[in-house]
Design an enzyme around this catalytic site. Structure first.
Site, PDB file in Angstrom:
ATOM      1  N   MET A 138       0.849  -1.193   0.000  1.00 31.78           N
ATOM      2  CA  MET A 138       0.000   0.000   0.000  1.00 31.78           C
ATOM      3  C   MET A 138       0.895   1.257   0.000  1.00 31.78           C
ATOM      4  O   MET A 138       1.741   1.381  -0.875  1.00 31.78           O
ATOM      5  CB  MET A 138      -0.975  -0.030   1.185  1.00 31.78           C
ATOM      6  CG  MET A 138      -1.867  -1.283   1.214  1.00 31.78           C
ATOM      7  SD  MET A 138      -3.023  -1.462  -0.185  1.00 31.78           S
ATOM      8  CE  MET A 138      -4.162  -0.119   0.169  1.00 31.78           C
ATOM      9  N   SER A 139       0.724   2.130   0.974  1.00 32.21           N
ATOM     10  CA  SER A 139       1.439   3.413   0.884  1.00 32.21           C
ATOM     11  C   SER A 139       2.934   3.310   1.144  1.00 32.21           C
ATOM     12  O   SER A 139       3.652   4.305   0.953  1.00 32.21           O
ATOM     13  CB  SER A 139       0.814   4.443   1.823  1.00 32.21           C
ATOM     14  OG  SER A 139      -0.461   4.799   1.348  1.00 32.21           O
ATOM     15  N   VAL A 140       3.409   2.160   1.554  1.00 30.07           N
ATOM     16  CA  VAL A 140       4.869   1.970   1.597  1.00 30.07           C
ATOM     17  C   VAL A 140       5.433   2.107   0.175  1.00 30.07           C
ATOM     18  O   VAL A 140       6.598   2.473  -0.010  1.00 30.07           O
ATOM     19  CB  VAL A 140       5.213   0.601   2.230  1.00 30.07           C
ATOM     20  CG1 VAL A 140       6.689   0.258   2.067  1.00 30.07           C
ATOM     21  CG2 VAL A 140       4.830   0.599   3.710  1.00 30.07           C
ATOM     22  N   LYS A 142       4.807   4.462  -1.790  1.00 31.46           N
ATOM     23  CA  LYS A 142       5.187   5.869  -1.961  1.00 31.46           C
ATOM     24  C   LYS A 142       6.644   6.089  -1.576  1.00 31.46           C
ATOM     25  O   LYS A 142       7.362   6.862  -2.209  1.00 31.46           O
ATOM     26  CB  LYS A 142       4.302   6.775  -1.095  1.00 31.46           C
ATOM     27  CG  LYS A 142       2.831   6.768  -1.454  1.00 31.46           C
ATOM     28  CD  LYS A 142       2.044   7.707  -0.537  1.00 31.46           C
ATOM     29  CE  LYS A 142       0.583   7.871  -0.947  1.00 31.46           C
ATOM     30  NZ  LYS A 142      -0.251   6.693  -0.691  1.00 31.46           N
TER      31      LYS A 142
END
Lengths: 421, 421
Positions: A138-140, A142
């Protein structure tokens, strides 16, 4: 891929009750109809099905490979420390101590690896994840994209002070066009992009619909890809005055990087990081219907490879016998950013933090910094303790605040424990 | 996955003109609209787009991983033989000799590896394939499934003489129910299943529609998964009297194996073969909307790993320091089957061959046997020459007859060349 239906935040069955193996999702030939998880109806992203999906995204949607190459993986030496399970800490907002062992179930951990001085001192798997298996970061994601951008800045191929429109003219009419690359990298743009998952009209759902790889419904009139969506993003506020966590910034940054390099974010990840780390597994990214990887959250990776990445960053870019990233890029990452800008975003549990190159900086006494995903995915680097903690999780509540209370103080306690050994 | 639109058999631009890199499929951020390849409209399976798709299936549809595990790959020693390029042979139906080098473009080779006594003596890549990359194996998948079935017979978990209905009661009303497992394995069932890709009413399209992972159209009333489709297959002719090449047999066999083992064909492939070969890449399989891998043609794999599999078979199941498959299974594979049954299928280029355990047996003086895919994919094992040839290809004509003339005599010529060295 983001879901096409609202997150479910129903009261959590506990981690053992909701274990995907116990629930028998997708077991049988064929599985019973009520145990089949599908992409098209959005059930895959609802709790508790989501606890299966996070380790099986590629079975639900198209994906692109992030190749590790074909050589031998780097070996992770092991020196397990049984005492870690008993390390005790006080969860935020509580006055009762909790052990590390108990924290893993409390925050729906799917897998956790702790490295100390580069050696594996702790490693456990739960739920649907196995050592040989990939989990939604998921946002890891980014943080990987921000790190690649820092690399491109360090090697001179990307100018952080130039306006986005100079790299991607198609973004000229959107709110991104007048922002600088640096503002994308630190998420200080002034753009309208609501990520309130509970609101069906939130922009994040329009973003998800645009990126959905399924054929669009006949009456669909919105943007048909991530890139088309980004061109519709409107201004809100002023660039460069405050941190606002907005997934669309990473997608816009990914577009800039693809335009500059001629390579997709997935290709860059493979060429610049995965193939150099000595990764033991390929990673992969979800893609939209035009083949664009979801830079804001589409990465899926093996847990031990996530730990390798963290160890490389802890070692100033050096790992697996080579300088994977330029030291200047890691120096920039470590610098952090304005605490004042960060404070304006209003995270009550993250006082004194900052956000830079898509890394979250604690600015604690150890200088710890981390990557964070919405279900509790984390890559925590404690330079002073020489520790790296990689964690995948599938917490039923889609917000880091639900994880932080039992994870942030736990990371700090284990780091201090390791320092004392 | 099978396509949802008819194969395109338009006159071929030559292999260089149709090279996916030259055609710039999916290049750009975003690619120009006329260079985007999509799953939903079937264009991905039309020539020349198909030459890109065969190395990118996972970017178009959901897939399941065939893990190699996380250890070090087995090393393929190299001892390149430059003379192979000049090896000359006479294509079937021709009176003019052709060199090995020229044959590779003539039959749209995407990658080829030749092993002699286990060493790589030749290796080249064309088109969209790279060493670190996976290619659609198409019907070479069947050979892996047949090999796993032979393994299960050898270890006693599968009785080849039992009726299919005894393993999968749901197939009782279909033509498969009364067939034996052995008849599935050798494709001597009497079932109605037309694979004439040029006929839009051919059963193969109903099979493809059932297995299509996209949401079904609102007016769709047919079977909604591979398993649902198999239950609708009608009898035609008599079991056990002739070889009839029918993809549905492999899917039915995959169902039997999944029911007996509790594991999908993809899981079996990983546990019993991929993780033991010392493979350097994971493989993957396409899946239907219920998560069932396409046993009849859904495997995608690295070329060098395909060669490793062939070398393991050539060595009676032994490879990478272990007995990967029981020798009894390989003994059975090598046995071949009835040439008389095979002759009834009417393959004018394959006189004297047989089909057994989903392997094609030449019964030539070297005892060569092989796996075959519709675009020229091949795994050719020549025991006497101690040679293994693994090849991926994307010939515009979806029929092995289009490939055989320039490939079968080429394999034989190279094998003889290697014996003479």
């Amino acid at each position: 891929m983001m879901p096409s239906a609202a997150f479910s935040n129903s009261p959590a069955a506990d981690a053992l009750e909701s274990d995907p193996a116990k629930m028998s999702w997708m077991v049988g030939s064929p599985p019973p109809p009520e145990r089949i998880i599908r992409f098209e109806d959005g059930s895959y992203f609802q709790y508790p099905q989501m606890r299966w999906s996070v380790a099986h995204f590629r079975e639900l949607m198209p994906t692109t490979n992030v190749s590790r190459g074909i050589g031998a993986p780097n070996t992770l030496e092991r020196s397990l420390q049984a005492g870690i399970d008993e390390v005790s800490f006080v969860p935020m907002g509580s006055d009762r101590p909790m052990t590390w062992r108990d924290s893993l179930l409390a925050n729906y951990t799917d897998g956790i690896v702790v490295l100390h001085k580069g050696r594996v001192v702790y490693e456990r798997y739960f739920g649907a994840l196995k050592p040989e298996g990939q989990h939604a970061a998921m946002s890891v994601t980014k943080t990987f994209v921000g790190t690649l951008a820092a690399m491109m800045v360090a090697d001179g191929t990307l100018d952080p002070d130039r306006k986005v429109v100079e790299y991607v003219p198609e973004l000229g009419k959107s709110a991104f066009g007048s922002a600088t690359v640096r503002q994308l990298m630190d998420m200080t743009t002034g753009i309208r992009f609501s990520e309130n998952y509970a609101d069906p009209k939130a922009d994040v759902w329009a973003h998800a619909a645009a990126g959905n790889p399924l054929p669009k419904p006949k009456d669909y009139t919105g943007p048909r890809s991530y890139y088309e969506f980004l061109q519709t993003v409107q201004p809100e506020g002023v660039h460069g005055e405050a941190f606002h966590y907005r997934t669309a910034n990473t997608d816009a940054l990914g577009w800039v990087m693809a335009r500059v390099s001629g390579k997709s974010v997935a290709q860059l990840l493979s060429e610049c990081i995965w193939s150099k780390l000595g990764a033991e597994q390929d990673a992969y990214m979800t893609v939209d219907s035009t083949g664009t990887p979801f830079a804001g959250g589409g990465l899926n990776a093996g847990l031990r490879d996530l730990a390798r990445f963290g160890e490389m960053i802890r070692n100033d870019g050096q790992y697996n016998g080579q300088q994977v990233l330029p030291k200047a890029a890691v120096d920039d990452i470590r610098r952090g950013a304005s605490k004042e800008f960060f404070a304006k975003a209003g995270y009550p549990l993250l006082t004194g933090w900052s956000y830079h190159d898509m890394w979250w900086h604690t600015h604690n006494e150890h200088g710890a910094f981390m990557a964070r995903g919405v279900y509790g995915q984390a890559l925590y680097i404690d330079p002073k303790a020489e520790a790296v903690i990689a964690r995948f999780a599938s917490h039923p509540v889609a917000a880091n605040a639900a994880n932080d209370a039992t994870s942030l103080p736990a990371y700090d306690a284990v780091a201090k424990y390791l320092m004392s050994r």
